[in-house]
Write an enzyme that holds these catalytic residues in place. Structure first.
Site, PDB file in Angstrom:
ATOM      1  N   ILE A 155       7.261   2.463  14.997  1.00 55.50           N
ATOM      2  CA  ILE A 155       7.111   3.205  13.742  1.00 55.50           C
ATOM      3  C   ILE A 155       6.873   4.678  14.008  1.00 55.50           C
ATOM      4  O   ILE A 155       7.482   5.551  13.386  1.00 55.50           O
ATOM      5  CB  ILE A 155       5.970   2.607  12.899  1.00 55.50           C
ATOM      6  CG1 ILE A 155       6.318   1.174  12.488  1.00 55.50           C
ATOM      7  CG2 ILE A 155       5.696   3.462  11.664  1.00 55.50           C
ATOM      8  CD1 ILE A 155       5.179   0.424  11.829  1.00 55.50           C
ATOM      9  N   THR A 232      -0.572   5.435   7.543  1.00 54.72           N
ATOM     10  CA  THR A 232       0.175   4.269   7.081  1.00 54.72           C
ATOM     11  C   THR A 232       0.029   3.120   8.069  1.00 54.72           C
ATOM     12  O   THR A 232       0.835   2.196   8.074  1.00 54.72           O
ATOM     13  CB  THR A 232       1.674   4.607   6.911  1.00 54.72           C
ATOM     14  OG1 THR A 232       2.163   5.165   8.139  1.00 54.72           O
ATOM     15  CG2 THR A 232       1.901   5.583   5.778  1.00 54.72           C
ATOM     16  N   ASP A 258      -2.074   4.849   2.918  1.00 53.91           N
ATOM     17  CA  ASP A 258      -1.467   3.623   2.413  1.00 53.91           C
ATOM     18  C   ASP A 258      -2.325   2.420   2.802  1.00 53.91           C
ATOM     19  O   ASP A 258      -2.024   1.294   2.421  1.00 53.91           O
ATOM     20  CB  ASP A 258      -0.055   3.466   2.985  1.00 53.91           C
ATOM     21  CG  ASP A 258       0.690   2.270   2.410  1.00 53.91           C
ATOM     22  OD1 ASP A 258       0.820   2.206   1.173  1.00 53.91           O
ATOM     23  OD2 ASP A 258       1.126   1.400   3.186  1.00 53.91           O
ATOM     24  N   GLU A 263      -9.761  -2.543   2.130  1.00 50.78           N
ATOM     25  CA  GLU A 263      -8.654  -2.835   1.220  1.00 50.78           C
ATOM     26  C   GLU A 263      -8.536  -4.307   0.853  1.00 50.78           C
ATOM     27  O   GLU A 263      -7.939  -4.649  -0.170  1.00 50.78           O
ATOM     28  CB  GLU A 263      -7.338  -2.365   1.829  1.00 50.78           C
ATOM     29  CG  GLU A 263      -6.867  -3.140   3.040  1.00 50.78           C
ATOM     30  CD  GLU A 263      -5.503  -2.668   3.524  1.00 50.78           C
ATOM     31  OE1 GLU A 263      -4.581  -3.488   3.554  1.00 50.78           O
ATOM     32  OE2 GLU A 263      -5.367  -1.473   3.859  1.00 50.78           O
ATOM     33  N   HIS A 295      -0.904  -0.192   0.355  1.00 51.68           N
ATOM     34  CA  HIS A 295      -0.309  -0.890   1.499  1.00 51.68           C
ATOM     35  C   HIS A 295       1.136  -1.307   1.188  1.00 51.68           C
ATOM     36  O   HIS A 295       1.527  -2.457   1.385  1.00 51.68           O
ATOM     37  CB  HIS A 295      -1.136  -2.119   1.880  1.00 51.68           C
ATOM     38  CG  HIS A 295      -1.031  -2.464   3.341  1.00 51.68           C
ATOM     39  ND1 HIS A 295      -2.123  -2.747   4.116  1.00 51.68           N
ATOM     40  CD2 HIS A 295       0.048  -2.581   4.161  1.00 51.68           C
ATOM     41  CE1 HIS A 295      -1.733  -3.024   5.357  1.00 51.68           C
ATOM     42  NE2 HIS A 295      -0.410  -2.925   5.404  1.00 51.68           N
TER      43      HIS A 295
END
Length: 332
Positions: A155, A232, A258, A263, A295
């Site tokens: 990524i 992210t 994100d 979370e 997310h």
């Protein structure tokens, strides 16, 4: 093989059912997350398929093993939510999806940068109210700015290539240098140099003991004033309280996340009619220069298809005792 899924949404079922036409496994879906409270629903399952916020600690894994579960499939790249030592002791095989359309996450990171910078979300709302004024919408050119990329795996590498296309100077930090990126002119530097010279810092590393709260009060002090931070990857990479202090002092000029430390209590749910008791996320969202998405960086059709294909293929390899084409998919 019977596979019990947790933390599933309609889109998970859609893609896994479609891919399963090639495998003919028995799939059982539950929307609730996996934890001690839900173990009673696992009945005669060979495998459990879990997502990022499911808890697979020693107790949960022991309970699953007692019920006859042999395989744990993570339909994500991260595995910090799994007690791998306990899984090994119990004889459980564990697999993950090491790479699923890295461009999906990389492109979302860039989208967050552009949104925070050019304030397109604010402009959209203004124009809908017939407000065509430009005051307060000024951004800056990415051209010739310095963008730091922490973590250059699949990524991070995809993000660095995208950022390079904007004509920015790209600094990278990783314990293993990517020769392809170096050939493109991307500079590998120390973490300290990256933090001190970058106008934008984007996080693309896994969450481990060595990276937890990588962004903290001390590292923020090393950054440029008005720095933009993008995450992210995993929420635990940022010390949220330190980030709030950095925002209040205006040392952090922009923050795009994100992912979030807590979370699992919020993301992937509709809480629009609920009083959210998490004061930290409420404080974060009160800043005009903070952008929070739930997310969703992975959430493209291509990525979901790859996740489903990789997960079911790995379980098929376990069942047939076959070699994995990608050894990084096997954790145990």
């Amino acid at each position: 093989m019977k596979i019990t899924f947790f933390s599933t949404k309609p889109y998970d079922k859609e893609f896994f059912d479609k891919v399963n036409q090639n495998f003919n496994f028995e799939l059982d879906y539950f929307e609730t997350h996996l934890g001690p409270h839900i173990l009673n629903v696992v009945d005669h399952s060979d495998a459990v398929c879990a997502f990022v916020n499911d808890k697979l600690d020693a107790f949960v894994l022991h309970s699953l093993a007692k019920k006859g579960v042999k395989y744990i499939a993570l339909r994500c790249a991260g595995f910090n939510n799994v007690d791998l030592e306990a899984a090994k002791r119990l004889g459980l095989r564990v697999c993950r999806v090491p790479a699923y359309s890295p461009e999906a996450v990389a492109e979302h990171a860039m989208a967050m940068i552009l949104t925070l910078n050019r304030k397109t979300h604010k402009a959209y709302n203004r124009v809908r109210e017939q407000n065509f004024a430009l005051n307060g919408l000024m951004g800056f050119n990415l051209y010739q700015k310095t963008i730091g990329v922490i973590g250059t795996g699949n990524i991070g590498a995809a993000f660095a290539k995208i950022a390079k296309g904007f004509g920015a100077r790209i600094l990278a930090y990783d314990i293993a240098e990517n020769q392809e990126l170096k050939a493109l002119g991307i500079e590998y530097v120390s973490q300290e140099q990256l933090l001190s010279e970058s106008d934008i810092v984007s996080l693309h590393c896994p969450l481990m003991d060595s990276t937890r709260h990588l962004i903290n009060a001390d590292s923020i002090k090393k950054m440029k004033p008005n720095v933009m931070i993008i995450n992210t990857s995993r929420g635990g990479l940022i010390d949220t309280k330190a980030a709030i202090k950095g925002l209040k002092s205006k040392h952090i000029g922009y923050l795009g996340i994100d992912v979030y430390e807590q979370e699992e209590k919020l993301f992937f749910r509709d809480l629009s009619h609920t009083i959210i008791e998490d004061d930290t996320i409420q404080r974060l969202m009160s800043f005009p220069n903070v952008l929070v998405t739930a997310h969703q960086a992975f959430f493209t059709a291509e990525a979901l298809h790859q996740i489903a294909t990789s997960t079911l293929t790995s379980l098929s390899h376990f069942e047939k005792n076959e070699e994995f084409e990608n050894p990084n998919a096997v954790l145990i």
